[in-house]
Design an enzyme around this catalytic site. Structure first.
Site, PDB file in Angstrom:
ATOM      1  N   LYS A  16      44.767  52.433  33.249  1.00  0.00           N
ATOM      2  CA  LYS A  16      43.511  52.684  32.584  1.00  0.00           C
ATOM      3  C   LYS A  16      43.830  53.868  31.624  1.00  0.00           C
ATOM      4  O   LYS A  16      43.365  54.803  31.924  1.00  0.00           O
ATOM      5  CB  LYS A  16      42.580  52.951  33.565  1.00  0.00           C
ATOM      6  CG  LYS A  16      40.942  52.746  33.682  1.00  0.00           C
ATOM      7  CD  LYS A  16      40.072  52.702  34.780  1.00  0.00           C
ATOM      8  CE  LYS A  16      38.864  52.787  34.378  1.00  0.00           C
ATOM      9  NZ  LYS A  16      38.047  51.677  33.699  1.00  0.00           N
TER      10      LYS A  16
HETATM   11  N1  PPE Z   1      38.230  45.997  33.054  1.00  0.00           N
HETATM   12  C1  PPE Z   1      38.226  46.771  32.215  1.00  0.00           C
HETATM   13  C2  PPE Z   1      38.502  46.899  30.897  1.00  0.00           C
HETATM   14  C3  PPE Z   1      37.453  48.096  32.664  1.00  0.00           C
HETATM   15  O1  PPE Z   1      37.383  48.984  32.009  1.00  0.00           O
HETATM   16  C4  PPE Z   1      37.043  48.294  34.026  1.00  0.00           C
HETATM   17  C5  PPE Z   1      36.165  49.137  34.523  1.00  0.00           C
HETATM   18  C6  PPE Z   1      37.198  46.817  34.814  1.00  0.00           C
HETATM   19  C7  PPE Z   1      37.744  45.739  34.119  1.00  0.00           C
HETATM   20  C8  PPE Z   1      36.729  46.963  36.134  1.00  0.00           C
HETATM   21  O2  PPE Z   1      37.524  47.492  36.929  1.00  0.00           O
HETATM   22  P1  PPE Z   1      37.051  48.169  38.370  1.00  0.00           P
HETATM   23  O3  PPE Z   1      36.022  49.389  37.815  1.00  0.00           O
HETATM   24  O4  PPE Z   1      38.152  48.845  39.084  1.00  0.00           O
HETATM   25  O5  PPE Z   1      36.368  47.211  39.238  1.00  0.00           O
HETATM   26  N2  PPE Z   1      35.411  50.047  33.667  1.00  0.00           N
HETATM   27  C9  PPE Z   1      34.986  51.259  33.659  1.00  0.00           C
HETATM   28  C10 PPE Z   1      34.623  51.979  32.758  1.00  0.00           C
HETATM   29  C11 PPE Z   1      33.324  51.756  32.313  1.00  0.00           C
HETATM   30  C12 PPE Z   1      32.847  52.841  31.151  1.00  0.00           C
HETATM   31  O6  PPE Z   1      32.211  52.543  30.363  1.00  0.00           O
HETATM   32  O7  PPE Z   1      33.321  53.913  31.146  1.00  0.00           O
HETATM   33  C13 PPE Z   1      34.215  51.430  35.094  1.00  0.00           C
HETATM   34  O8  PPE Z   1      33.475  50.348  35.621  1.00  0.00           O
HETATM   35  O9  PPE Z   1      34.205  52.315  35.780  1.00  0.00           O
END
Ligand code: PPE
Length: 304
Positions: free
Chosen positions: A157
């Site tokens: 991330k």
């Molecule tokens: N893909 C991406 C690209 C992504 O950024 C997230 C989380 C996910 C999948 C889902 O991952 P998880 O949260 O582990 O289920 N995106 C984060 C950032 C959002 C933001 O705008 O800042 C989040 O949901 O916290």
């Protein structure tokens, strides 16, 4: 955004308004940093963080992939997250740990820049807008492709990965949609700008494999919940047109939780209302995070 009182910065609690960095901080210019998004939910036993250990692990893995040397241990960051929630006296919040390269030298060589860590918490409601969780959202397939696996490291991330996400998100917003779905460079469905994606066809769930996507912790939780409910889940590649003929489509993510998708590229999905499996999984998910499901109580870390 809704400010809280204190932000943790490398061992110190700093007033929200004073939590500042130098304008020549390396990450601000070159985009190498790592972050997490975690949610803390109000439960009958007080505030509880959802899958804290998995998020802290992913934060450290992101830093490791990015080649940033952490001066803190995972236990330190876990404790600091819980302390930041306590000191700000919030019952429900979003938690944003950030590892960034600080001030020191300019230039791509970052070996002389300090690796800094900060943790902020604030209340954050429905990520994709009022009503999104109930009614579902309208999305488009982006004209921007998701990173090739050897362009950016999508299992990390990394701050800079979100330049790609912003291009897709702003294109979608400017065209009147709520969110974008990105295809990978082969043309297969990958993920949203900040969410993983699932489809339902013939009663079975399908989600893209972990090739060019973030290894989402909500994605992983939904797979476990679905299998626990006796549903079949495939991790398999699929193309854009399969979205159009899916019975149900939904996003998963920490911020987005489980958000139904009711329209893709002006094609109505199913009945245009969140489908039965989406509803079932969403209800199961909210029971878990609110501490109402004993089977998955190990996923919660109580703050007090
Ligand atoms: N893909 C991406 C690209 C992504 O950024 C997230 C989380 C996910 C999948 C889902 O991952 P998880 O949260 O582990 O289920 N995106 C984060 C950032 C959002 C933001 O705008 O800042 C989040 O949901 O916290």
């Amino acid at each position: 955004m809704q400010a809280t009182q204190k932000i943790w910065m490398d061992g110190q609690f700093v007033d929200w308004d004073k939590a500042q960095v130098h304008v020549l901080s390396h990450t601000l210019h070159y985009g190498l940093g790592a972050f997490e998004g975690i949610r803390c939910y109000d439960t009958a036993q007080g505030p509880a963080v959802f899958r804290l250990q998995e998020h802290v692990e992913r934060l450290f893995q992101s830093a490791h992939i990015a080649g940033m040397k952490m001066s803190w241990a995972q236990d330190d960051i876990t404790r600091a997250i819980l302390e930041t929630i306590r000191i700000n006296q919030v019952r429900e919040c979003y938690i944003r740990p950030l590892i960034y390269l600080g001030y020191g030298e300019m230039g791509i060589n970052n070996s002389h820049n300090p690796v800094c860590t900060a943790i902020a918490v604030w209340p954050w409601g429905a990520y994709l807008g009022e009503g999104a969780l109930d009614a579902g959202i309208r999305v488009c397939v982006s004209s921007f492709a998701r990173h090739h696996v050897n362009v950016m490291m999508t299992k990390a991330k990394i701050v800079g990965n979100y330049a790609n996400s912003q291009l897709a998100k702003m294109e979608a917003i400017n065209a009147g949609y709520d969110e974008a779905i990105l295809l990978d460079v082969q043309g297969n469905v990958s993920e949203g700008s900040g969410e993983n994606i699932f489809i339902v066809r013939r009663g079975e769930l399908k989600t893209p494999p972990l090739t060019s996507i973030l290894e989402g912790i909500t994605r992983n939780s939904v797979i476990d919940l679905a299998r626990h409910l006796g549903l079949t889940v495939h991790e398999a590649i699929f193309s854009r047109d399969e979205l159009y003929i899916a019975d149900e489509v939904f996003f998963t993510g920490t911020a987005a939780e489980i958000t139904p998708i009711r329209e893709v590229d002006h094609r109505t999905i199913g009945t245009g209302r969140p489908g039965p499996l989406t509803n079932k999984l969403q209800q199961a998910f909210f029971r878990v995070v609110q501490g109402k499901d004993d089977t998955f109580k190990a996923w919660l870390t109580h703050v007090a």
